[in-house]
Structures are given as C-alpha cells and as structure tokens.
Design an enzyme around this catalytic site. Structure first.
Site, mmCIF file in Angstrom:
data_model
loop_
_atom_site.group_PDB
_atom_site.id
_atom_site.type_symbol
_atom_site.label_atom_id
_atom_site.label_comp_id
_atom_site.label_asym_id
_atom_site.label_seq_id
_atom_site.Cartn_x
_atom_site.Cartn_y
_atom_site.Cartn_z
ATOM 1 N N GLY A 223 0.830 -1.203 0.000
ATOM 2 C CA GLY A 223 0.000 0.000 0.000
ATOM 3 C C GLY A 223 0.862 1.249 0.000
ATOM 4 O O GLY A 223 1.541 1.531 0.984
ATOM 5 N N GLY B 21 -0.141 4.290 0.145
ATOM 6 C CA GLY B 21 -1.058 5.370 0.536
ATOM 7 C C GLY B 21 -0.390 6.233 1.590
ATOM 8 O O GLY B 21 0.847 6.301 1.676
ATOM 9 N N HIS C 64 7.293 39.000 3.465
ATOM 10 C CA HIS C 64 8.467 38.608 2.678
ATOM 11 C C HIS C 64 9.678 38.543 3.578
ATOM 12 O O HIS C 64 9.867 39.450 4.388
ATOM 13 C CB HIS C 64 8.712 39.619 1.564
HETATM 14 P P1 NAD Z 1 -4.867 4.692 2.239
HETATM 15 O O1 NAD Z 1 -6.224 4.496 1.739
HETATM 16 O O2 NAD Z 1 -4.285 6.051 2.323
HETATM 17 O O3 NAD Z 1 -3.835 3.863 1.351
HETATM 18 C C1 NAD Z 1 -3.972 2.484 1.124
HETATM 19 C C2 NAD Z 1 -3.267 2.151 -0.175
HETATM 20 O O4 NAD Z 1 -3.205 0.746 -0.278
HETATM 21 C C3 NAD Z 1 -4.017 2.660 -1.403
HETATM 22 O O5 NAD Z 1 -3.120 3.314 -2.259
HETATM 23 C C4 NAD Z 1 -4.575 1.386 -2.017
HETATM 24 O O6 NAD Z 1 -4.701 1.467 -3.414
HETATM 25 C C5 NAD Z 1 -3.543 0.372 -1.597
HETATM 26 N N1 NAD Z 1 -4.022 -0.990 -1.545
HETATM 27 C C6 NAD Z 1 -5.223 -1.445 -1.120
HETATM 28 N N2 NAD Z 1 -5.275 -2.791 -1.205
HETATM 29 C C7 NAD Z 1 -4.073 -3.194 -1.663
HETATM 30 C C8 NAD Z 1 -3.507 -4.462 -1.953
HETATM 31 N N3 NAD Z 1 -4.185 -5.575 -1.765
HETATM 32 N N4 NAD Z 1 -2.234 -4.512 -2.413
HETATM 33 C C9 NAD Z 1 -1.523 -3.379 -2.598
HETATM 34 N N5 NAD Z 1 -2.013 -2.146 -2.353
HETATM 35 C C10 NAD Z 1 -3.272 -2.056 -1.886
HETATM 36 O O7 NAD Z 1 -4.833 3.942 3.656
HETATM 37 P P2 NAD Z 1 -3.699 3.884 4.748
HETATM 38 O O8 NAD Z 1 -2.421 4.430 4.237
HETATM 39 O O9 NAD Z 1 -3.739 2.505 5.298
HETATM 40 O O10 NAD Z 1 -4.261 4.880 5.839
HETATM 41 C C11 NAD Z 1 -5.507 4.595 6.488
HETATM 42 C C12 NAD Z 1 -6.205 5.861 6.873
HETATM 43 O O11 NAD Z 1 -5.476 6.568 7.859
HETATM 44 C C13 NAD Z 1 -6.393 6.766 5.699
HETATM 45 O O12 NAD Z 1 -7.760 6.993 5.537
HETATM 46 C C14 NAD Z 1 -5.703 8.022 6.045
HETATM 47 O O13 NAD Z 1 -6.478 9.143 5.773
HETATM 48 C C15 NAD Z 1 -5.450 7.938 7.532
HETATM 49 N N6 NAD Z 1 -4.112 8.487 7.759
HETATM 50 C C16 NAD Z 1 -3.950 9.823 7.587
HETATM 51 C C17 NAD Z 1 -2.700 10.378 7.717
HETATM 52 C C18 NAD Z 1 -2.533 11.840 7.516
HETATM 53 O O14 NAD Z 1 -3.522 12.552 7.523
HETATM 54 N N7 NAD Z 1 -1.315 12.331 7.325
HETATM 55 C C19 NAD Z 1 -1.606 9.580 8.013
HETATM 56 C C20 NAD Z 1 -1.814 8.217 8.156
HETATM 57 C C21 NAD Z 1 -3.081 7.687 8.032
#
Ligand code: NAD
Ligand code: FAD
Length: 475
Positions: free
Chosen positions: A188, A190, A451
């Site tokens: 992931g 993400g 600035h």
């Molecule tokens: P996310 O949804 O951001 O990312 C998950 C990623 O995993 C996605 O890109 C998805 O396409 C991928 N994915 C899903 N299934 C998969 C698979 N089987 N194989 C490979 N890739 C796959 O979720 P996250 O990173 O787990 O975070 C969870 C939640 O926590 C999010 O909703 C996020 O908003 C929140 N969070 C926020 C912050 C922040 O605001 N800075 C930081 C960390 C977490």
C-alpha cells in the site's frame, strides 16, 4: 440502574474526546468511555491518533528527517559534523514521552470540563442505555439523554498476508520496530505507507512499496502526485505500481512476498512487511440488538449530514462514519454534535477538509483537484508557483515542489489548492480559511504576504492564475 448523564460518549479518540469536552463546556453532564489498551496493558485516552497514529508517526518523521538533513544538507550550510550516529531506542523514548504527555493531557482537560472518564468497554443498549464493562469484568448500566458513538477504525488485513505481530505488521507495529530492518516491504503506497516508509528509509532501510493501483495517490492532484513520486523515488523509496500481492510467507524470520504486475509473477524477500491498505470502521460489540442504529454495506455507522444515526438522540462521529478518516474531520464532527445537542448552531463544511501527507516534501491540499474540476465541466484557470523561485525556500535549501491554485473561470472562486513542498501542511491553512470564506483568487492576490516567507508561493500562485505572477515567468 445507576447514574444518568446528559451525554455519554463511547470512544475517547480525536472525535470522541473533543465531543465530551465541548458537551461539558456547554454545561451538560458528560461521561466518556474508552477501552484503548497500550502494549503494556495500561489504559490511555486519545484513541488511534494519539497512541498509535498521528502523534507517534510525526515524532518519528521529525527525528528521521533531522538525521537525513544532518547527513545530506548540513554540509551545504557549511556545518560539518563528523561521525553522525543515531539511536533508535532514544527516538522511541522521545516518541513515547510525547504520546504520554498528549494522552495524559486529555485527563486534565476532562477535569477542567467536568467530564467523567470511564476506562472500559461501552455498549449501546436499546433506549439510550449504555453498558460499561470495566477491565475486571464488572458491568454497570448508565442512562443517557444523548449518546455519541466514536468507536474509530482498525487496520484492514490482507488475507494473502495476515498480520503475525512480528514479521508482518500493521502501522502500530511499524511505529515500534526496535531496530532498522535491512529490507522493509510495505503493501500500500497510501498515506501510512509513504509516511512510515519514509521514516525507515531515512534510517537506512531499503524500502520496497507494493501498490495495487497503477495510479500513484489517485486522490491527490495528479501534477502534485507526479512531482511527489519523482521525489520519493529519488530518495530511494522503491515504489512499484500495479503490484497485486498474492501471498506472503514467513520462513526463519524473513518474509517472502509473492505478487504479480504487468511483467508477470514476481517475488520479494524482506525482513519485515508492513500492511497499510486502508482502515475499516470499528464497531465490534458496540451495538446491542434493537438499538435502531444501522451500519452501511462497508460497516460504517449510517448517519445524516449532522451525524444523527437512525436512533433518536444517538449520534456517531469520526472514523466510524462516512467521510475521510482524518483526526481533524472527526474532531469537527464531535464539536458539531456536542453543540447541536446543546441547541446551538453548528455544521461541518465537508467541502473544505484539508489533507496532509507528512513526507518530505510534504503534500497538502484542500478542495477539488484540477482533474475533478475539469471532469465537472466547469471552466477553470490554474496558477502554479515553484518553490525554486521562492527566496525563503532557497534560504531553507527546500526548493522542491510548488503551490497550485485551481479557480473558477467564471466567478474567480477558489476551487482547490494543492501544495507539494516545504511546510505544505502549515501553508494549506491559509487556503482552507480562504475557501471557508468563499474567497476568490483576487482576494488572495490582494492579501499582503510577508516577505520572505513560504506563504508568498500561494500569493504568487494566485497571481499566476491570471498570468500576473511577479517572481516567475507567466505561461
Ligand atoms: P490509504 O487508503 O491512504 O492507502 C492504502 C493504499 O493501499 C491505497 O493506495 C490502495 O490502493 C492500496 N491498496 C489497497 N489494497 C491493496 C492491496 N491488496 N495490495 C496493494 N495495495 C493495496 O490507507 P492507509 O495508508 O492505510 O491509511 C488509512 C487511513 O489513515 C487513511 O484513511 C488516512 O487518511 C489515515 N491516515 C492519515 C494520515 C494523515 O492525515 N497524514 C496519516 C496516516 C493515516
Ligand atoms: P480512534 O482514534 O480510533 O478512537 C476510537 C477510540 O474508541 C479508541 O480509543 C478505541 O479503543 C475506543 N473504542 C472503540 N470501541 C469502543 C467501545 N465499544 N467502548 C469503549 N471504547 C471504544 N489523521 C490525521 O488527521 N492526521 C494524521 O497525521 C494521521 N496520521 C495517522 C497515522 C497513522 C499511523 C494512523 C493509523 C492513522 C493516522 N491518522 C491521521 C488517522 C487518525 O488517527 C484517525 O482518523 C483518528 O484517530 C480517528 O479518530 P476517532 O476518534 O474517530 O477514532
């Protein structure tokens, strides 16, 4: 039957605890029930965010970024440090201290707002009764005029790579590695994958990220996503898109991951594997039969725009309801509900919720992406200003990235602001405020920005939207 409350909040994370405090500020008799247990078995308020999410991850991001800058950047400033060393145990100690101060602070805040804290499991019974099960198993039933459900979320598990608590872990596990893995796999790419992948990469791990989708950060503006992907790959994050994981096995402490991509079947050997594929709402043992509260097909508690569930005077907020899983979104919902209960005016503007990814460069945005505006059919204009042209960014040795403004062609309204670069998470606040007040690009253009500051990038991006930028050639 024991004590009665005006409001009982179940869940003491960033959605639940602010709801309880605001209800107390509104003069209501409030209790907040929370069951979080730390690894040592101790109870703490603050939920995922304070104990195992936002706060500990930012602590490690800060420590690891400082190390990276000391190694890679200080010499450019004329600062020579010989033999830079780091100590993961001290980084964890600092992180734990920050978490403890934050979670214990909630108890002090509860005291100030006259909120009664209960450690234990809360379950909603029919008729707005709440059953509290304490850690010793003792059960007490309380009555409430209003109940706020704020039970949060939990990591999603991948059937082909189940958590084992040691080699294959969730984000909480990845915040606690005692040593730097030589080779770290992340499933992931993400928000969590990028933030925690960055931490361990900066500390020396080889990091391979397997992302199922072909697109990188599809929820972000794609010009931003492209710039960020290039930067992350340059930092050594090996981000493999279109990678579908089919299995993982642990042999002698090493993890073998099987996946397929456009080129066919692949495999990867890593020391540790983090699964960060999203989170799901957590409602286990929360609702007794006959409460009238319903869940949607994805397990979220069903609510209306004001967070009312299907049961009278039962509300739900935060990660357990629809919308982005963000601490600040949950907090605003908690405050809204506590004010509505007290008969005050309140609402959440779901169109203006900022998103921040705390990598380096940081990524932050609010409102619609250029792609979304174009798909909506509304004619738009775009202004982009690179940090390379910012005097402050140059002085900071942080010239990567840009600020981008997407505005309506017809009435000049700001529709989206997207930043990749230094302090993007702080800079976005100006855009959030501007959009909250339905500002136009002209409003930003006519606002004086100090600035030399990074915020001038937003000013110049607004000017660029009308081809009137001063510090960068207009295109
Ligand atoms: P996310 O949804 O951001 O990312 C998950 C990623 O995993 C996605 O890109 C998805 O396409 C991928 N994915 C899903 N299934 C998969 C698979 N089987 N194989 C490979 N890739 C796959 O979720 P996250 O990173 O787990 O975070 C969870 C939640 O926590 C999010 O909703 C996020 O908003 C929140 N969070 C926020 C912050 C922040 O605001 N800075 C930081 C960390 C977490
Ligand atoms: P939670 O924080 O999950 O809190 C729910 C609480 O309720 C928990 O303490 C739980 O134990 C308790 N509970 C559940 N059921 C019951 C019950 N029946 N009885 C009693 N107690 C119960 N978001 C951001 O905005 N910015 C970030 O930088 C950020 N970074 C993150 C980093 C990581 C690694 C992770 C995992 C998440 C991050 N998030 C971030 C997301 C953020 O943590 C969540 O959006 C936020 O915690 C949701 O708040 P909540 O109160 O709804 O739920």
């Amino acid at each position: 039957m024991s004590e009665a409350f005006d409001v009982i909040v179940i869940g003491g994370g960033p959605a639940g605890y602010p709801a309880a405090i605001r209800a107390g500020q509104n003069g209501l008799k409030v209790a907040c029930i929370d069951e979080w247990r730390n690894r040592d078995g101790s109870h703490a308020f603050g939920g995922t965010c304070l104990n195992a999410g936002c706060i500990p991850s930012k602590a490690l991001l800060e420590s690891s970024e400082l190390l990276h800058r000391a190694r890679e950047e200080f010499a450019t400033h004329g600062i020579r440090l010989a033999g830079i060393e780091f100590d993961v145990a001290q980084m964890h100690k600092r992180k734990s201290g920050i978490v403890k101060a934050s979670t214990q602070g909630i108890l002090a805040l509860f005291k100030g707002a006259k909120v009664t804290p209960f450690a234990g499991h809360g379950r909603l019974l029919p008729g707005r009764k709440v059953e509290l099960t304490a850690s010793d198993g003792a059960r007490t039933v309380y009555e409430a005029r209003h109940v706020v459900l704020a039970s949060g979320s939990t990591p999603m598990e991948l059937r082909s790579a189940p958590f084992d608590g040691g080699s294959i872990v969730d984000s909480w596990g990845a915040l606690d590695f005692e040593t730097v893995p030589r080779r770290l796999g992340v499933i992931g790419a993400g928000v969590i994958g990028l933030e925690l992948g960055s931490v361990w990469r900066r500390l020396g791990a080889e990091v391979v990220m397997l992302e199922a989708l072909e697109a990188f950060l599809p929820m972000a503006d794609q010009q931003v996503a492209k710039e960020a992907l290039r930067a992350f790959r340059k930092q050594g994050l090996d981000i493999r898109l279109g990678a579908k994981v089919t299995g993982a096995s642990v042999v002698a402490g090493a993890v073998s991951v099987q996946y397929s991509d456009a080129a066919g079947a692949q495999s990867l050997e890593v020391d540790r594997l983090v699964v960060a594929i999203g989170r799901r709402p957590f409602t286990a043992e929360l609702l007794a039969d006959g409460t009238g509260v319903t869940l949607d097909e994805r397990g979220f508690i069903t609510v209306d725009a004001e967070c009312r569930t299907g049961a009278e005077n039962v509300w739900a907020v935060g990660d357990c309801v629809r919308g982005p899983m963000l601490a600040h979104k949950g907090k605003e919902e908690g405050l809204m509900v506590a004010d509505l209960i007290a008969g005050r005016y309140a609402e959440v503007n779901y169109k203006v919720i900022p998103s921040v990814i705390y990598t380096a460069p940081e990524i932050a945005w609010v409102g619609q992406t250029e792609e979304q505006v174009k798909a909506s059919g509304r004619a738009c204009k775009v202004g982009v200003f690179p940090f390379l042209a910012s005097g402050r960014a140059r002085a900071m040795e942080s010239t990567l990235g840009f600020a981008k403004i997407v505005a309506a062609q017809d009435d000049d309204e700001l529709l989206g602001v997207h930043i990749v670069g230094p302090m993007a998470g702080e800079l976005i606040a100006e855009a959030v405020l501007a959009m909250e007040y339905s500002a136009s690009t002209e409003d930003l253009q006519r606002t004086i920005h100090a600035h030399p500051t990074l915020s001038e990038a937003l000013h110049e991006a607004a000017l660029a939207a009308d081809k009137r930028a001063i510090d960068f050639p207009n295109r």
